[in-house]
Design a protein around this motif. Structure first.
Motif, PDB file in Angstrom:
ATOM      1  N   SER A  63       0.813  -1.218   0.000  1.00 30.64           N
ATOM      2  CA  SER A  63       0.000   0.000   0.000  1.00 30.64           C
ATOM      3  C   SER A  63       0.847   1.269   0.000  1.00 30.64           C
ATOM      4  CB  SER A  63      -0.934   0.007   1.218  1.00 30.64           C
ATOM      5  OG  SER A  63      -0.191  -0.098   2.421  1.00 30.64           O
ATOM      6  N   LEU A  64       2.140   1.129  -0.259  1.00 29.42           N
ATOM      7  CA  LEU A  64       3.058   2.271  -0.202  1.00 29.42           C
ATOM      8  C   LEU A  64       2.808   3.255  -1.337  1.00 29.42           C
ATOM      9  CD1 LEU A  64       5.688   3.376   1.196  1.00 29.42           C
ATOM     10  CD2 LEU A  64       6.955   2.135  -0.560  1.00 29.42           C
ATOM     11  N   ARG A  65       2.958   4.559  -1.039  1.00 29.52           N
ATOM     12  CA  ARG A  65       2.963   5.583  -2.081  1.00 29.52           C
ATOM     13  C   ARG A  65       4.342   5.555  -2.732  1.00 29.52           C
ATOM     14  NH1 ARG A  65       1.014   9.629   2.548  1.00 29.52           N
ATOM     15  NH2 ARG A  65      -1.259   9.369   2.439  1.00 29.52           N
ATOM     16  N   LEU A  66       4.435   4.879  -3.848  1.00 27.04           N
ATOM     17  CA  LEU A  66       5.733   4.578  -4.434  1.00 27.04           C
ATOM     18  C   LEU A  66       6.523   5.831  -4.786  1.00 27.04           C
ATOM     19  CD1 LEU A  66       7.720   2.466  -5.409  1.00 27.04           C
ATOM     20  CD2 LEU A  66       6.543   2.449  -7.609  1.00 27.04           C
ATOM     21  N   ARG A  67       5.860   6.804  -5.421  1.00 29.60           N
ATOM     22  CA  ARG A  67       6.596   7.987  -5.858  1.00 29.60           C
ATOM     23  C   ARG A  67       7.118   8.781  -4.664  1.00 29.60           C
ATOM     24  NH1 ARG A  67       4.646  12.363 -10.460  1.00 29.60           N
ATOM     25  NH2 ARG A  67       6.695  13.319 -10.767  1.00 29.60           N
ATOM     26  N   ASP A  68       6.321   8.838  -3.596  1.00 28.12           N
ATOM     27  CA  ASP A  68       6.797   9.508  -2.393  1.00 28.12           C
ATOM     28  C   ASP A  68       8.037   8.808  -1.848  1.00 28.12           C
ATOM     29  OD1 ASP A  68       4.608  11.071  -2.752  1.00 28.12           O
ATOM     30  OD2 ASP A  68       3.542  10.440  -0.952  1.00 28.12           O
ATOM     31  N   PHE A 127      14.010   8.634  -1.087  1.00 26.68           N
ATOM     32  CA  PHE A 127      14.794   7.444  -0.775  1.00 26.68           C
ATOM     33  C   PHE A 127      16.193   7.798  -0.260  1.00 26.68           C
ATOM     34  CE2 PHE A 127      17.485   3.773  -1.964  1.00 26.68           C
ATOM     35  CZ  PHE A 127      16.814   2.780  -1.268  1.00 26.68           C
ATOM     36  N   THR A 128      16.816   8.807  -0.845  1.00 26.65           N
ATOM     37  CA  THR A 128      18.164   9.206  -0.410  1.00 26.65           C
ATOM     38  C   THR A 128      18.166   9.610   1.048  1.00 26.65           C
ATOM     39  OG1 THR A 128      18.683   9.971  -2.646  1.00 26.65           O
ATOM     40  CG2 THR A 128      20.081  10.778  -0.850  1.00 26.65           C
ATOM     41  N   TYR A 129      17.171  10.378   1.459  1.00 27.58           N
ATOM     42  CA  TYR A 129      17.115  10.886   2.834  1.00 27.58           C
ATOM     43  C   TYR A 129      16.667   9.799   3.799  1.00 27.58           C
ATOM     44  CZ  TYR A 129      17.027  14.711  -0.426  1.00 27.58           C
ATOM     45  OH  TYR A 129      17.302  15.532  -1.500  1.00 27.58           O
ATOM     46  N   ILE A 130      15.831   8.877   3.323  1.00 24.95           N
ATOM     47  CA  ILE A 130      15.451   7.727   4.146  1.00 24.95           C
ATOM     48  C   ILE A 130      16.682   6.894   4.471  1.00 24.95           C
ATOM     49  CG2 ILE A 130      14.225   5.521   4.092  1.00 24.95           C
ATOM     50  CD1 ILE A 130      11.993   6.960   2.542  1.00 24.95           C
ATOM     51  N   MET A 131      17.518   6.636   3.460  1.00 19.83           N
ATOM     52  CA  MET A 131      18.731   5.855   3.681  1.00 19.83           C
ATOM     53  C   MET A 131      19.693   6.591   4.606  1.00 19.83           C
ATOM     54  SD  MET A 131      18.192   3.070   2.063  1.00 19.83           S
ATOM     55  CE  MET A 131      19.758   2.244   1.856  1.00 19.83           C
ATOM     56  N   LEU A 132      19.694   7.904   4.527  1.00 17.04           N
ATOM     57  CA  LEU A 132      20.554   8.702   5.398  1.00 17.04           C
ATOM     58  C   LEU A 132      20.172   8.473   6.859  1.00 17.04           C
ATOM     59  CD1 LEU A 132      22.831  10.865   5.174  1.00 17.04           C
ATOM     60  CD2 LEU A 132      21.027  12.591   5.331  1.00 17.04           C
ATOM     61  N   PHE A 133      18.880   8.565   7.164  1.00 18.50           N
ATOM     62  CA  PHE A 133      18.419   8.348   8.539  1.00 18.50           C
ATOM     63  C   PHE A 133      18.576   6.888   8.952  1.00 18.50           C
ATOM     64  CE2 PHE A 133      15.992  12.313   7.753  1.00 18.50           C
ATOM     65  CZ  PHE A 133      16.320  13.006   8.906  1.00 18.50           C
ATOM     66  N   ALA A 134      18.264   5.970   8.027  1.00 16.40           N
ATOM     67  CA  ALA A 134      18.223   4.551   8.384  1.00 16.40           C
ATOM     68  C   ALA A 134      19.611   3.962   8.603  1.00 16.40           C
ATOM     69  CB  ALA A 134      17.490   3.761   7.297  1.00 16.40           C
ATOM     70  N   LEU A 145       9.126   9.526   5.715  1.00 14.01           N
ATOM     71  CA  LEU A 145      10.443   9.528   6.351  1.00 14.01           C
ATOM     72  C   LEU A 145      10.492   8.555   7.525  1.00 14.01           C
ATOM     73  CD1 LEU A 145      11.342  13.344   6.344  1.00 14.01           C
ATOM     74  CD2 LEU A 145      12.374  11.544   4.944  1.00 14.01           C
ATOM     75  N   VAL A 146       9.475   8.609   8.387  1.00 17.21           N
ATOM     76  CA  VAL A 146       9.450   7.725   9.550  1.00 17.21           C
ATOM     77  C   VAL A 146       9.224   6.278   9.125  1.00 17.21           C
ATOM     78  CG1 VAL A 146       8.232   7.191  11.694  1.00 17.21           C
ATOM     79  CG2 VAL A 146       8.691   9.569  11.084  1.00 17.21           C
ATOM     80  N   PHE A 147       8.310   6.072   8.167  1.00 14.02           N
ATOM     81  CA  PHE A 147       8.041   4.720   7.668  1.00 14.02           C
ATOM     82  C   PHE A 147       9.293   4.113   7.043  1.00 14.02           C
ATOM     83  CE2 PHE A 147       7.343   2.346   3.735  1.00 14.02           C
ATOM     84  CZ  PHE A 147       6.685   1.221   4.212  1.00 14.02           C
ATOM     85  N   GLY A 148       9.931   4.858   6.140  1.00 19.92           N
ATOM     86  CA  GLY A 148      11.113   4.340   5.459  1.00 19.92           C
ATOM     87  C   GLY A 148      12.242   4.041   6.421  1.00 19.92           C
ATOM     88  N   GLU A 149      12.449   4.938   7.390  1.00 18.59           N
ATOM     89  CA  GLU A 149      13.512   4.705   8.366  1.00 18.59           C
ATOM     90  C   GLU A 149      13.238   3.445   9.176  1.00 18.59           C
ATOM     91  OE1 GLU A 149      15.517   6.638  12.372  1.00 18.59           O
ATOM     92  OE2 GLU A 149      13.571   7.331  11.647  1.00 18.59           O
TER      93      GLU A 149
END
Length: 604
Positions: A115-120, A125-132, A193-197
């Protein structure tokens, strides 16, 4: 889970089960099942009452843990065959890890990616990986340092123990995070951001913990190499398995057998998770990227109604899995406290210290990384107005810090910690770490989980009714960023010809209207808000979700505002040039009224 022979042990490590006869096991399991399902009914009723009363002070996950404690207490004091009984800790731990890894995590992670908003997700993605990645490393380092230099307060004196515990406790739990954020309908930027992290972070934390737990601190390069193998290998493996599964849908023409197609999709994450773990990869990361590709391309081979039914099944089973895990967390708490209760408060003291250490470490990680992300965004999107650069404001920084919930993943990892801890730190240390983690998880759920809505409201961050239906992080007219351009190029040149083909996967059929009627009913049950959105002459599919009850109904039923995956289906139509309604039947008007935040994909 019941031990009827005190002091007995056997090779399986489950003394209660080993000492009982088959007849005793069957008799006892009937009583356990009755209690379990009765408590589960109470959990469902409690959640309804909390929602009806609009009570955000208590998160549903915490209430479920409390019911788990009640269930654990009943099992602890219930006699079995007229003999004294107690919960067997080894059996409870075995059950907890089995249910978590074989049932709960696969379906929870798969549903979140489906159910993810893929484009979001891709645009951030770059910033998600930064936090994660970098954020987790900072968290582990800070917590380990604080533990090592405050050893006189809690008794942990060695680097290996400090690093191992810091690794497992730095896991931002996706189960707890999704449970809280999903129902609040928070602002898209904050959610993604929170979900991806919470998803990627687990690969880092689990890899670090298992490496330290299995081997002494010898080579840092071995640890780094293992991490990148697990992360990149899991992503690649998940995408490959998803492609194979979609090819099965395509060439077997499973769209003609909806029941089998939906069940294949439902069963697939359990196989993928188990296979990834067997190959020493991250099951969470593998299933996440598997589900993203499945959610994007399954709509090319299944009718809209079948996609909706699949979304419904995945969402409801994910909810059951979450409730099961939180119930088991309560049972684990009772078994640990009951079997190791000596009146010693060291576990509680340790838990409170760790809560403070985690809060300090998260501040040290979130603030600098947010500023770094803002600097990158300002450079990349310098041609855009400042309000369209999706900068992380201090309000968002505070909420990202506040949303670092710890939960069942940390619980699962602390139960895996080896006996080397007692050999290094002294007897009883492992039990203290387990009991401290239990209390820490409860504290995070109660203190942080229950105040997310309040903090969002106090900080003025949009949530609930203030976030329009289907709001995304981009506008139709926005320029594409490099991440989205890369995805679109791969999609058009490689994935579409391979997974969909030039003719498309759907055959003409008459799309049923039962599910469409359910969606329309969900969207129109909210009372009038006085803004003309309810009770107007517009069709239900064109109306914005303005009522909180409407928003909750659709999300609770399907886990997304686009359960038919119409956006993907419409893109397939554009690519293939098929103007018929066979492919996106039932999707007409689905995106009417969909809005975007002031942002742009040029931020990639």
């Amino acid at each position: 889970m019941l031990n009827v022979t005190a002091g007995h042990s056997c090779r399986s490590g489950l003394p209660g089960l080993c000492s009982a006869t088959p007849e005793e096991v069957m008799e006892g399991s009937i009583a356990v099942k009755v209690l379990l399902f009765f408590i589960l009914l109470l959990v469902l009723t409690s959640e309804h009452l909390l929602h009806s009363a609009k009570c955000n002070a208590l998160p549903e996950s915490f209430v479920t843990v409390v019911w788990g404690v009640v269930l654990g207490g009943l099992l602890w004091y219930s006699p079995w065959d007229d003999r004294p009984a107690k919960l067997d800790l080894d059996a409870v731990k075995f059950l907890f890890k089995t249910v978590l890894n074989l049932f709960a995590l696969p379906i929870i992670i798969f549903e979140s990616g489906w159910s993810l908003r893929l484009r979001d997700f891709i645009s951030q993605f770059t910033y998600i990986m930064l936090f994660a990645i970098l954020g987790t490393v900072i968290n582990v380092a800070v917590v380990a340092l604080l533990m090592y230099y405050t050893s006189e307060w809690h008794g942990v004196e060695h680097w290996r123990t400090s690093l191992a515990y810091a690794s497992l406790i730095s896991s931002v739990d996706p189960v707890a995070t999704l449970s809280v954020f999903g129902k609040l309908n928070v602002d898209p930027l904050l959610f993604i951001l929170v979900f991806g992290e919470s998803q990627i972070n687990d690969a880092v934390a689990i890899t670090l913990f298992r490496s330290i737990n299995a081997h002494p601190l010898d080579s840092i390069w071995t640890l780094v190499g293992t991490f990148f193998w697990v992360l990149l290998g899991s992503i690649f493996f998940g995408l490959v398995l998803a492609a194979l599964c979609i090819l099965v849908l395509r060439f077997a023409r499973l769209g003609r057998s909806p029941a089998q197609a939906i069940l294949l999709i439902f069963v697939s994450p359990f196989f993928v998770f188990s296979l990834a773990e067997a190959l020493t990869l991250s099951g969470i990361i593998t299933v996440l990227f598997f589900s993203i590709l499945m959610g994007e391309f399954s709509s090319a081979h299944l009718p809209a109604e079948d996609m909706t039914l699949c979304s419904f099944l995945l969402k409801q089973m994910s909810d059951i899995a979450q409730k099961s895990i939180f119930l088991l967390t309560g049972i684990v708490a009772v078994s640990v406290v009951g079997q190791h209760s000596t009146g010693d408060t060291s576990g509680a003291r340790f838990a409170l210290l760790m809560v403070g250490f985690c809060m300090v470490a998260r501040v040290i990680a979130v603030v600098p990384l947010s500023l770094l992300a803002n600097g990158i965004k300002s450079v990349v999107a310098r041609r855009l107005p400042k309000e369209r650069q999706l900068l992380i404001s201090w309000r968002y920084m505070l909420m990202i810090w506040h949303s670092g919930l710890r939960g069942v993943v940390s619980m699962s990892l602390v139960l895996e910690i080896g006996s080397w801890v007692d050999e290094t730190e002294g007897a009883g240390t492992k039990v203290e770490l387990i009991s401290g983690t239990l209390l820490l998880v409860v504290c995070f759920l109660l203190i942080f989980g229950s105040t997310i809505g309040l903090c969002l409201k106090c900080l003025g961050i949009p949530m609930g009714d203030a976030v329009p239906r289907g709001q995304t992080l981009y506008r139709v007219t926005d320029d594409h960023g490099c991440m989205w351009k890369t995805w679109e190029s791969s999609r058009h040149n490689v994935l579409m010809p391979l997974l969909v083909g030039t003719e498309g996967g759907l055959r003409e059929h008459s799309v049923g209207r039962l599910v469409d009627s359910i969606i329309r009913l969900s969207r129109t049950t909210a009372p009038s808000t006085g803004n003309g959105a309810e009770g107007s002459d517009d069709s239900p599919s064109d109306a914005a979700f303005t009522g909180s009850r409407s928003l909750f109904n659709v999300w609770a039923l399907f886990g997304t505002n686009d359960p038919r995956h119409c956006e993907a289906a419409e893109e397939f139509e554009e690519d293939i040039g098929d103007e018929s309604d066979a492919r996106s039947g039932g999707c007409e008007g689905n995106h009417a009224g969909v809005t975007s935040s002031s942002s742009s994909d040029e931020l990639d």
